[in-house]
Design a protein around this motif. Structure first.
Motif, PDB file in Angstrom:
ATOM      1  N   VAL A 100      -5.881   6.252   2.062  1.00 39.64           N
ATOM      2  CA  VAL A 100      -4.933   5.253   2.574  1.00 39.64           C
ATOM      3  C   VAL A 100      -4.688   4.177   1.528  1.00 39.64           C
ATOM      4  CG1 VAL A 100      -4.684   3.382   4.264  1.00 39.64           C
ATOM      5  CG2 VAL A 100      -5.357   5.650   5.024  1.00 39.64           C
ATOM      6  N   ASN A 101      -5.748   3.746   0.853  1.00 36.25           N
ATOM      7  CA  ASN A 101      -5.618   2.703  -0.160  1.00 36.25           C
ATOM      8  C   ASN A 101      -4.720   3.166  -1.312  1.00 36.25           C
ATOM      9  OD1 ASN A 101      -6.289   0.090  -1.205  1.00 36.25           O
ATOM     10  ND2 ASN A 101      -7.641   1.095  -2.658  1.00 36.25           N
ATOM     11  N   PHE A 102      -4.975   4.366  -1.834  1.00 32.12           N
ATOM     12  CA  PHE A 102      -4.218   4.828  -2.996  1.00 32.12           C
ATOM     13  C   PHE A 102      -2.801   5.289  -2.670  1.00 32.12           C
ATOM     14  CE2 PHE A 102      -8.435   5.245  -5.048  1.00 32.12           C
ATOM     15  CZ  PHE A 102      -8.167   4.432  -6.136  1.00 32.12           C
ATOM     16  N   PHE A 103      -2.580   5.800  -1.473  1.00 34.04           N
ATOM     17  CA  PHE A 103      -1.259   6.331  -1.156  1.00 34.04           C
ATOM     18  C   PHE A 103      -0.399   5.398  -0.312  1.00 34.04           C
ATOM     19  CE2 PHE A 103      -3.576  10.310  -2.060  1.00 34.04           C
ATOM     20  CZ  PHE A 103      -2.792  10.735  -3.118  1.00 34.04           C
ATOM     21  N   ILE A 104      -0.987   4.345   0.272  1.00 33.40           N
ATOM     22  CA  ILE A 104      -0.191   3.429   1.092  1.00 33.40           C
ATOM     23  C   ILE A 104      -0.338   1.978   0.631  1.00 33.40           C
ATOM     24  CG2 ILE A 104       0.166   2.499   3.422  1.00 33.40           C
ATOM     25  CD1 ILE A 104      -0.700   5.233   4.502  1.00 33.40           C
ATOM     26  N   VAL A 105      -1.563   1.448   0.611  1.00 30.10           N
ATOM     27  CA  VAL A 105      -1.772   0.021   0.347  1.00 30.10           C
ATOM     28  C   VAL A 105      -1.340  -0.366  -1.060  1.00 30.10           C
ATOM     29  CG1 VAL A 105      -3.491  -1.811   0.217  1.00 30.10           C
ATOM     30  CG2 VAL A 105      -3.618  -0.140   2.056  1.00 30.10           C
ATOM     31  N   ILE A 106      -1.833   0.328  -2.076  1.00 27.24           N
ATOM     32  CA  ILE A 106      -1.507  -0.034  -3.464  1.00 27.24           C
ATOM     33  C   ILE A 106      -0.013   0.148  -3.751  1.00 27.24           C
ATOM     34  CG2 ILE A 106      -1.890   0.589  -5.887  1.00 27.24           C
ATOM     35  CD1 ILE A 106      -4.845   0.976  -5.184  1.00 27.24           C
ATOM     36  N   PRO A 107       0.625   1.268  -3.358  1.00 27.82           N
ATOM     37  CA  PRO A 107       2.080   1.353  -3.606  1.00 27.82           C
ATOM     38  C   PRO A 107       2.891   0.268  -2.907  1.00 27.82           C
ATOM     39  CG  PRO A 107       1.198   3.537  -3.178  1.00 27.82           C
ATOM     40  CD  PRO A 107       0.098   2.565  -2.901  1.00 27.82           C
ATOM     41  N   VAL A 108       2.502  -0.116  -1.702  1.00 28.05           N
ATOM     42  CA  VAL A 108       3.231  -1.176  -1.001  1.00 28.05           C
ATOM     43  C   VAL A 108       3.064  -2.502  -1.728  1.00 28.05           C
ATOM     44  CG1 VAL A 108       3.271  -2.556   1.108  1.00 28.05           C
ATOM     45  CG2 VAL A 108       3.258  -0.077   1.256  1.00 28.05           C
ATOM     46  N   LYS A 109       1.849  -2.803  -2.186  1.00 24.88           N
ATOM     47  CA  LYS A 109       1.634  -4.059  -2.926  1.00 24.88           C
ATOM     48  C   LYS A 109       2.421  -4.059  -4.224  1.00 24.88           C
ATOM     49  CE  LYS A 109      -2.609  -5.854  -1.146  1.00 24.88           C
ATOM     50  NZ  LYS A 109      -2.734  -7.274  -1.190  1.00 24.88           N
TER      51      LYS A 109
END
Length: 176
Positions: free
Chosen positions: A90-99
């Motif tokens: 979730v962090n690599f595929f959602i959180v970081i790209p959104v940030k």
């Protein structure tokens, strides 16, 4: 199984409730806390991933304890591994790209030096007018005055030379 005199299901439920409470608090005061404690949130371990891990660990552990007949020690290991894998994904595929996408649409006014725009409201000699500058995410309008002291009528192509301390753009006629 009991830990510190509490059934393991109760501890999982407490972790789930704590995760939900922290999520709600983070929604309301997360930006404030990040600013006060200088938390960037760009790395692998950040408040979003920690809160997500606590919530997922509590919820998945509670479900596995109540639904399956596995040993509690096995459930803890399986729960910890599955929760870690899910949170990292979730962090690599959602959180970081959104940030990263949030950072991409922001700009510094200084980045606009050298851009080409158009006079929207005529800029008189030694006076102020308005320019429009096309950007990827729309068109922006800014107050402007002539860098050379020239009269720039509406529709003139301009080049942004500088920006003064008040945010007024100093522009010059752009010769194509």
């Amino acid at each position: 199984m009991e830990v510190f005199g509490f059934p393991i299901e109760t501890l999982y439920l407490y972790a789930l409730i704590l995760g939900v409470i922290l999520t709600v608090l983070f929604l309301f005061v997360g930006d404030l806390l990040e600013g006060l404690f200088n938390i960037s949130g760009d790395g692998v371990i950040n408040p979003i991933t920690l809160i997500g891990y606590i919530t997922l660990f509590g919820g998945l552990g509670y479900v596995l304890e109540t639904v399956t007949f596995m040993n509690s020690g096995t459930i803890i290991v399986i729960n910890a591994v599955i929760s870690l894998i899910v949170i990292v994904l979730v962090n690599f595929f959602i959180v970081i790209p959104v940030k990263r996408s949030e950072k991409n649409i922001s700009y510094s006014v200084q980045e606009l030096k050298g851009t080409i725009g158009e006079v929207y409201t005529t800029i008189p000699i030694d006076g102020f007018g308005e320019i429009v500058i096309p950007r990827t995410h729309g068109t922006m309008s800014k107050p402007a005055k002539s860098f050379d002291g020239d009269h720039l009528p509406e529709g003139t192509k301009i080049l942004v030379i500088d920006i003064d301390d008040e945010g007024v753009f100093l522009v010059s006629k752009h010769y194509e």
